[in-house]
Design a protein around this motif. Sequence first.
Motif, mmCIF file in Angstrom:
data_model
loop_
_atom_site.group_PDB
_atom_site.id
_atom_site.type_symbol
_atom_site.label_atom_id
_atom_site.label_comp_id
_atom_site.label_asym_id
_atom_site.label_seq_id
_atom_site.Cartn_x
_atom_site.Cartn_y
_atom_site.Cartn_z
ATOM 1 N N GLU A 1 32.445 41.440 38.734
ATOM 2 C CA GLU A 1 32.763 41.809 39.897
ATOM 3 C C GLU A 1 33.690 40.841 40.816
ATOM 4 O OE1 GLU A 1 29.207 42.915 42.083
ATOM 5 O OE2 GLU A 1 29.217 44.744 41.309
ATOM 6 N N GLU A 2 33.365 39.574 40.414
ATOM 7 C CA GLU A 2 34.124 38.362 41.010
ATOM 8 C C GLU A 2 35.675 38.348 40.370
ATOM 9 O OE1 GLU A 2 35.763 34.926 42.514
ATOM 10 O OE2 GLU A 2 34.140 36.184 43.075
ATOM 11 N N PHE A 3 35.855 38.929 39.202
ATOM 12 C CA PHE A 3 37.175 39.153 38.682
ATOM 13 C C PHE A 3 37.876 40.121 39.274
ATOM 14 C CE2 PHE A 3 39.557 41.834 35.642
ATOM 15 C CZ PHE A 3 40.646 40.926 35.351
ATOM 16 N N LEU A 4 37.167 41.291 39.565
ATOM 17 C CA LEU A 4 37.714 42.378 40.297
ATOM 18 C C LEU A 4 38.190 41.745 41.728
ATOM 19 C CD1 LEU A 4 35.650 45.465 39.234
ATOM 20 C CD2 LEU A 4 38.044 44.886 38.422
ATOM 21 N N ALA A 5 37.499 41.155 42.265
ATOM 22 C CA ALA A 5 37.791 40.773 43.639
ATOM 23 C C ALA A 5 38.826 39.863 43.359
ATOM 24 C CB ALA A 5 36.310 39.999 44.438
ATOM 25 N N THR A 6 39.048 38.888 42.546
ATOM 26 C CA THR A 6 40.301 38.077 42.519
ATOM 27 C C THR A 6 41.395 38.824 42.260
ATOM 28 O OG1 THR A 6 38.666 36.328 41.653
ATOM 29 C CG2 THR A 6 40.965 36.266 41.044
ATOM 30 N N ILE A 7 41.258 39.736 41.387
ATOM 31 C CA ILE A 7 42.592 40.749 41.373
ATOM 32 C C ILE A 7 42.981 41.403 42.643
ATOM 33 C CG2 ILE A 7 43.491 43.081 40.239
ATOM 34 C CD1 ILE A 7 43.217 40.558 38.131
ATOM 35 N N GLN A 8 41.863 41.929 43.520
ATOM 36 C CA GLN A 8 42.149 42.275 44.677
ATOM 37 C C GLN A 8 42.769 41.485 45.634
ATOM 38 O OE1 GLN A 8 41.696 45.624 45.344
ATOM 39 N NE2 GLN A 8 42.548 45.470 47.513
ATOM 40 N N ARG A 9 42.391 40.198 45.715
ATOM 41 C CA ARG A 9 42.836 39.305 46.825
ATOM 42 C C ARG A 9 43.979 38.574 46.391
ATOM 43 N NH1 ARG A 9 38.401 36.049 46.047
ATOM 44 N NH2 ARG A 9 39.391 34.735 44.360
ATOM 45 N N ASP A 10 44.234 38.253 44.954
ATOM 46 C CA ASP A 10 45.431 37.351 44.588
ATOM 47 C C ASP A 10 46.476 37.970 43.734
ATOM 48 O OD1 ASP A 10 44.144 35.390 45.832
ATOM 49 O OD2 ASP A 10 42.977 34.784 43.972
ATOM 50 N N GLY A 11 45.924 39.143 43.052
ATOM 51 C CA GLY A 11 46.729 40.005 42.123
ATOM 52 C C GLY A 11 46.527 39.416 40.718
ATOM 53 N N ILE A 12 46.859 40.120 39.797
ATOM 54 C CA ILE A 12 46.722 39.890 38.181
ATOM 55 C C ILE A 12 47.538 38.859 37.851
ATOM 56 C CG2 ILE A 12 48.181 41.703 37.377
ATOM 57 C CD1 ILE A 12 45.735 41.805 35.184
ATOM 58 N N ARG A 13 48.740 38.726 38.599
ATOM 59 C CA ARG A 13 49.790 37.735 38.054
ATOM 60 C C ARG A 13 49.377 36.351 38.626
ATOM 61 N NH1 ARG A 13 53.981 40.235 35.865
ATOM 62 N NH2 ARG A 13 54.508 42.319 36.628
ATOM 63 N N SER A 14 48.378 36.133 39.427
ATOM 64 C CA SER A 14 48.008 34.954 39.709
ATOM 65 C C SER A 14 47.399 34.208 38.422
ATOM 66 C CB SER A 14 46.762 34.886 40.712
ATOM 67 O OG SER A 14 45.602 35.549 40.295
ATOM 68 N N PHE A 15 46.941 34.955 37.338
ATOM 69 C CA PHE A 15 46.605 34.341 36.221
ATOM 70 C C PHE A 15 47.718 33.814 35.196
ATOM 71 C CE2 PHE A 15 43.062 37.455 37.139
ATOM 72 C CZ PHE A 15 42.030 36.622 37.184
ATOM 73 N N LEU A 16 49.010 34.122 35.639
ATOM 74 C CA LEU A 16 50.000 33.678 34.834
ATOM 75 C C LEU A 16 50.839 32.567 35.352
ATOM 76 C CD1 LEU A 16 51.778 37.257 34.655
ATOM 77 C CD2 LEU A 16 49.885 36.255 33.001
ATOM 78 N N GLU A 17 50.292 32.054 36.607
ATOM 79 C CA GLU A 17 51.044 30.927 37.355
ATOM 80 C C GLU A 17 50.738 29.453 36.705
ATOM 81 O OE1 GLU A 17 50.167 31.491 41.451
ATOM 82 O OE2 GLU A 17 51.092 33.415 41.568
ATOM 83 N N GLN A 18 49.736 29.433 36.184
ATOM 84 C CA GLN A 18 49.393 27.824 35.834
ATOM 85 C C GLN A 18 48.653 28.081 34.112
ATOM 86 O OE1 GLN A 18 46.679 25.921 38.155
ATOM 87 N NE2 GLN A 18 47.238 26.817 40.143
ATOM 88 N N SER A 19 48.804 27.051 33.447
ATOM 89 C CA SER A 19 48.361 27.095 32.164
ATOM 90 C C SER A 19 46.937 27.210 32.165
ATOM 91 C CB SER A 19 49.039 25.891 31.343
ATOM 92 O OG SER A 19 48.761 24.685 31.747
ATOM 93 N N ILE A 20 46.245 25.930 32.033
ATOM 94 C CA ILE A 20 44.789 25.861 31.867
ATOM 95 C C ILE A 20 44.331 25.512 33.197
ATOM 96 C CG2 ILE A 20 43.045 24.881 30.851
ATOM 97 C CD1 ILE A 20 44.725 24.555 28.355
ATOM 98 N N HIS A 21 43.495 26.337 34.003
ATOM 99 C CA HIS A 21 42.852 25.832 35.063
ATOM 100 C C HIS A 21 41.684 26.565 35.338
ATOM 101 C CE1 HIS A 21 45.382 29.616 35.864
ATOM 102 N NE2 HIS A 21 44.464 29.914 36.968
ATOM 103 N N SER A 22 40.966 26.263 36.376
ATOM 104 C CA SER A 22 39.725 26.708 36.703
ATOM 105 C C SER A 22 39.698 27.203 38.072
ATOM 106 C CB SER A 22 38.732 25.651 36.383
ATOM 107 O OG SER A 22 38.614 24.619 37.404
ATOM 108 N N VAL A 23 38.647 27.893 38.470
ATOM 109 C CA VAL A 23 38.461 28.737 39.779
ATOM 110 C C VAL A 23 37.180 28.493 40.261
ATOM 111 C CG1 VAL A 23 38.500 30.895 41.123
ATOM 112 C CG2 VAL A 23 40.036 30.639 39.182
ATOM 113 N N HIS A 24 37.185 28.262 41.501
ATOM 114 C CA HIS A 24 35.864 27.930 42.168
ATOM 115 C C HIS A 24 35.227 29.339 42.756
ATOM 116 C CE1 HIS A 24 36.609 23.557 42.300
ATOM 117 N NE2 HIS A 24 37.724 23.864 42.536
#
Length: 87
Positions: free
Chosen positions: A64-87
């Motif tokens: 559900e957190e993954f889906l909320a991130t997609i809803q909030r930031d879009g799936i392309r938000s995972f393409l913007e940085q190489s290796i990172h973490s999310v709070h």
Amino acid sequence: MTDTEQQYEFSEFSGQFVDDGVVVVIGIYRPAGTNADWTLEVVDQEGYSTIWDDSFATDREAFEEFLATIQRDGIRSFLEQSIHSVH
């Protein structure tokens, strides 16, 4: 058993996810044979990984957190940085 030999249990929510032409692989996992919290990791098409800093009590909460991130930031938000973490 050393850390490099650790086995993991993967949630049924793990797998490929496609949105807006972008393919990512969702990994929701925890150490095998435990009741530990679940880790959420998303790997993009180039193999870069996003791992949440926080763990989740259930695999459903992680998904559900993954889906909320997609809803909030879009799936392309995972393409913007190489290796990172999310709070």
